[in-house]
Each structure stands twice: as structure tokens, then as C-alpha cells.
Design a protein around this motif. Structure first.
Motif, PDB file in Angstrom:
ATOM      1  N   SER A  27     -13.884  49.619 -18.853  1.00  0.00           N
ATOM      2  CA  SER A  27     -12.772  49.015 -19.299  1.00  0.00           C
ATOM      3  C   SER A  27     -13.018  47.577 -19.252  1.00  0.00           C
ATOM      4  CB  SER A  27     -11.508  49.438 -18.482  1.00  0.00           C
ATOM      5  OG  SER A  27     -11.355  50.817 -18.835  1.00  0.00           O
ATOM      6  N   HIS A  30     -14.330  45.831 -22.335  1.00  0.00           N
ATOM      7  CA  HIS A  30     -13.349  45.687 -23.309  1.00  0.00           C
ATOM      8  C   HIS A  30     -11.810  44.912 -23.177  1.00  0.00           C
ATOM      9  CE1 HIS A  30     -16.222  48.737 -25.114  1.00  0.00           C
ATOM     10  NE2 HIS A  30     -16.246  49.305 -23.969  1.00  0.00           N
ATOM     11  N   ALA A  36      -7.074  48.434 -24.799  1.00  0.00           N
ATOM     12  CA  ALA A  36      -7.560  47.831 -23.409  1.00  0.00           C
ATOM     13  C   ALA A  36      -6.043  47.607 -22.905  1.00  0.00           C
ATOM     14  CB  ALA A  36      -8.286  46.778 -23.489  1.00  0.00           C
ATOM     15  N   THR A  42      -9.295  52.583 -19.378  1.00  0.00           N
ATOM     16  CA  THR A  42      -8.940  53.070 -20.746  1.00  0.00           C
ATOM     17  C   THR A  42     -10.570  53.180 -21.560  1.00  0.00           C
ATOM     18  OG1 THR A  42      -9.195  50.682 -21.385  1.00  0.00           O
ATOM     19  CG2 THR A  42      -6.961  51.316 -20.914  1.00  0.00           C
ATOM     20  N   HIS A  43     -11.533  52.769 -21.085  1.00  0.00           N
ATOM     21  CA  HIS A  43     -12.743  53.009 -21.783  1.00  0.00           C
ATOM     22  C   HIS A  43     -13.732  53.563 -20.710  1.00  0.00           C
ATOM     23  CE1 HIS A  43     -10.790  49.985 -24.130  1.00  0.00           C
ATOM     24  NE2 HIS A  43     -11.666  50.378 -25.217  1.00  0.00           N
ATOM     25  N   HIS A  78      -8.532  55.315 -23.871  1.00  0.00           N
ATOM     26  CA  HIS A  78      -8.757  54.907 -25.466  1.00  0.00           C
ATOM     27  C   HIS A  78     -10.188  55.308 -26.123  1.00  0.00           C
ATOM     28  CE1 HIS A  78      -8.065  52.248 -29.005  1.00  0.00           C
ATOM     29  NE2 HIS A  78      -9.139  51.703 -28.721  1.00  0.00           N
ATOM     30  N   ALA A  79     -11.129  55.241 -25.212  1.00  0.00           N
ATOM     31  CA  ALA A  79     -12.521  55.356 -26.056  1.00  0.00           C
ATOM     32  C   ALA A  79     -13.175  55.957 -24.786  1.00  0.00           C
ATOM     33  CB  ALA A  79     -13.069  53.899 -26.321  1.00  0.00           C
TER      34      ALA A  79
END
Length: 88
Positions: A27, A30, A36, A42-43, A78-79
């Protein structure tokens, strides 16, 4: 270890009994990007090696991982970058 990362690690370990598993929070790489959050988580990047992936295509392996962590993908994540392989 953070809460989302812990949950993903536990879920993937239970689902696939991997010989190798890394769940990496990326995260911080990003910050300021779409999806983010300041608190992170989140990542992620997952590197997993499990017998369950033997004979599966790359797309099938990714779908299996995505299905296992669907709860996180529907919420805080998120990713997700995935490297999923069968043991050599």
C-alpha cells in the motif's frame, strides 16, 4: 502483521495448504493513487505455491486465489497482484 493481511494469510493457508506463501502489503507504494487509504491495507501482492494449482492455467490459478479472498476484495483491498504456482 496487520488485520487484512492476517485474514488473507490465514484464508489462503487454510484453502490451499501452500508450501510457500507470502502476503505483502504494498500500500505504501500506492499512496495518493486510486483506492489508497492513509491507513494502508489496500494494495497487496500474493506469492503462493500449492499442489492445488497443478495442471491449472494461470487464469484458473488467479481465479482460485481471488475466490478465496473474495471478502477482502469486496471491501478493503483495492488491488491484488498474484503469483500462483504448483510446486516444481
Amino acid at each position: 502483521m496487520a488485520q487484512v493481511r492476517e485474514r488473507m494469510t490465514r484464508t489462503l493457508a487454510e484453502e490451499f495448504s501452500p508450501s510457500h506463501l507470502e502476503v505483502i502489503d504494498e500500500s505504501h507504494l500506492h499512496a495518493g493513487h486510486a483506492g489508497a487509504r492513509p491507513e494502508g491495507e489496500t494494495h497487496f501482492r500474493v506469492r503462493i505455491t500449492a499442489e492445488a494449482f497443478r495442471g491449472k492455467t494461470r487464469l484458473e490459478r488467479h481465479r482460485m486465489v481471488n475466490a478465496a479472498v473474495a471478502r477482502e476484495l469486496a471491501g478493503p483491498v483495492h488491488a491484488l497482484a498474484i503469483t500462483a504456482e504448483a510446486p516444481a
